[in-house]
Scaffold this motif. Structure first.
Motif, PDB file in Angstrom:
ATOM      1  N   SER A  26       0.816  -1.216   0.000  1.00  0.00           N
ATOM      2  CA  SER A  26       0.000   0.000   0.000  1.00  0.00           C
ATOM      3  C   SER A  26       0.852   1.270   0.000  1.00  0.00           C
ATOM      4  O   SER A  26       0.513   2.255  -0.664  1.00  0.00           O
ATOM      5  N   LYS A  27       1.977   1.268   0.720  1.00  0.00           N
ATOM      6  CA  LYS A  27       2.826   2.460   0.767  1.00  0.00           C
ATOM      7  C   LYS A  27       3.497   2.702  -0.585  1.00  0.00           C
ATOM      8  O   LYS A  27       3.573   3.841  -1.054  1.00  0.00           O
ATOM      9  N   ALA A  28       3.973   1.623  -1.185  1.00  0.00           N
ATOM     10  CA  ALA A  28       4.621   1.753  -2.492  1.00  0.00           C
ATOM     11  C   ALA A  28       3.618   2.209  -3.549  1.00  0.00           C
ATOM     12  O   ALA A  28       3.906   3.088  -4.370  1.00  0.00           O
ATOM     13  N   LYS A  29       2.427   1.625  -3.544  1.00  0.00           N
ATOM     14  CA  LYS A  29       1.401   2.019  -4.514  1.00  0.00           C
ATOM     15  C   LYS A  29       0.973   3.466  -4.292  1.00  0.00           C
ATOM     16  O   LYS A  29       0.754   4.217  -5.253  1.00  0.00           O
ATOM     17  N   LYS A  30       0.866   3.867  -3.045  1.00  0.00           N
ATOM     18  CA  LYS A  30       0.503   5.250  -2.748  1.00  0.00           C
ATOM     19  C   LYS A  30       1.539   6.209  -3.315  1.00  0.00           C
ATOM     20  O   LYS A  30       1.204   7.257  -3.884  1.00  0.00           O
ATOM     21  N   ALA A  31       2.820   5.843  -3.181  1.00  0.00           N
ATOM     22  CA  ALA A  31       3.885   6.685  -3.740  1.00  0.00           C
ATOM     23  C   ALA A  31       3.783   6.752  -5.255  1.00  0.00           C
ATOM     24  O   ALA A  31       3.903   7.830  -5.856  1.00  0.00           O
ATOM     25  N   LEU A  32       3.537   5.611  -5.915  1.00  0.00           N
ATOM     26  CA  LEU A  32       3.422   5.590  -7.372  1.00  0.00           C
ATOM     27  C   LEU A  32       2.256   6.448  -7.848  1.00  0.00           C
ATOM     28  O   LEU A  32       2.372   7.173  -8.838  1.00  0.00           O
ATOM     29  N   TYR A  33       1.130   6.387  -7.138  1.00  0.00           N
ATOM     30  CA  TYR A  33      -0.078   7.087  -7.580  1.00  0.00           C
ATOM     31  C   TYR A  33      -0.078   8.566  -7.197  1.00  0.00           C
ATOM     32  O   TYR A  33      -0.484   9.414  -7.990  1.00  0.00           O
TER      33      TYR A  33
END
Length: 202
Positions: free
Chosen positions: A82-89
């Protein structure tokens, strides 16, 4: 080599005591020339190559940029990232800069492995299956495509294996898209489905 400490924890895998959260941390990371500090890897390849004495090819290896990115952001493995995806988005510029640094050093690292005796390369993306659609293309496929192109430009004829684990139906035609010679599959697809749907060859 980039300057971010990590440790391998038995039964859990990589762990990063400090995670990347800011632009300043990305800028502080070292560049591709830091791959020269991994001499112990290249020495091990030379020793292994000598001991194999031509019996079998020696596969070089690197984790794909997306996988390294996820560990650097999350600190460890995750079911959702979730943290990595949040950064990407939510922070695409920050994410692009970090992925660029990881990709640059990955290219240098793999080139050094080839020059040390590795016969072919595998780009292993443990967490590619966590993305879909344009995100899969942008963050999983594009870095692997660039790495493959750079390696083949320097070493024409070098075989490259791409392994975007968890890609599922996206495996179809993926090795052509990346420019790889082979696509490795995981147990999320059956051999029968792969035989019917995943083309081999160039």
């Amino acid at each position: 080599a980039l300057g971010l400490d990590y440790e391998m924890i038995k039964g859990k895998g990589p762990n990063f005591p400090e995670v990347i959260t800011s632009d300043a941390q990305v800028e502080k990371l070292r560049g591709a020339s830091a791959a020269s500090e991994l001499q112990y890897v290249y020495d091990a390849i030379r020793i292994t190559k000598k001991e194999l004495n031509g019996r079998v090819p020696l596969i070089g290896f690197a984790g794909a940029p997306l996988t390294i990115f996820c560990y650097m952001i999350e600190g460890s493995g995750s079911k959702t990232f979730s943290k990595a995806k949040k950064a990407l988005y939510q922070r695409p510029d920050f994410s692009a800069r970090l992925l660029q640094k990881i990709t640059d050093i990955s290219i240098a690292y793999l080139k050094n492995q080839i020059e040390s005796g590795a016969d072919l390369m595998q780009i292993f993306d443990s967490w590619a299956g966590s993305l879909s659609g344009e995100d899969f293309a942008r963050y999983a496929v594009a870095p692997a495509k660039r790495i493959t192109a750079e390696l083949k430009a320097r070493h024409p004829g070098l075989p490259v294996i791409a392994f975007p684990r968890g890609a599922g139906e996206k495996y179809v035609g993926l090795h052509q898209e990346i420019g790889a010679d082979c696509i490795a599959l995981d147990d999320g697809v059956t051999p029968e489905w792969a035989a019917a749907n995943v083309q081999t060859g160039g």
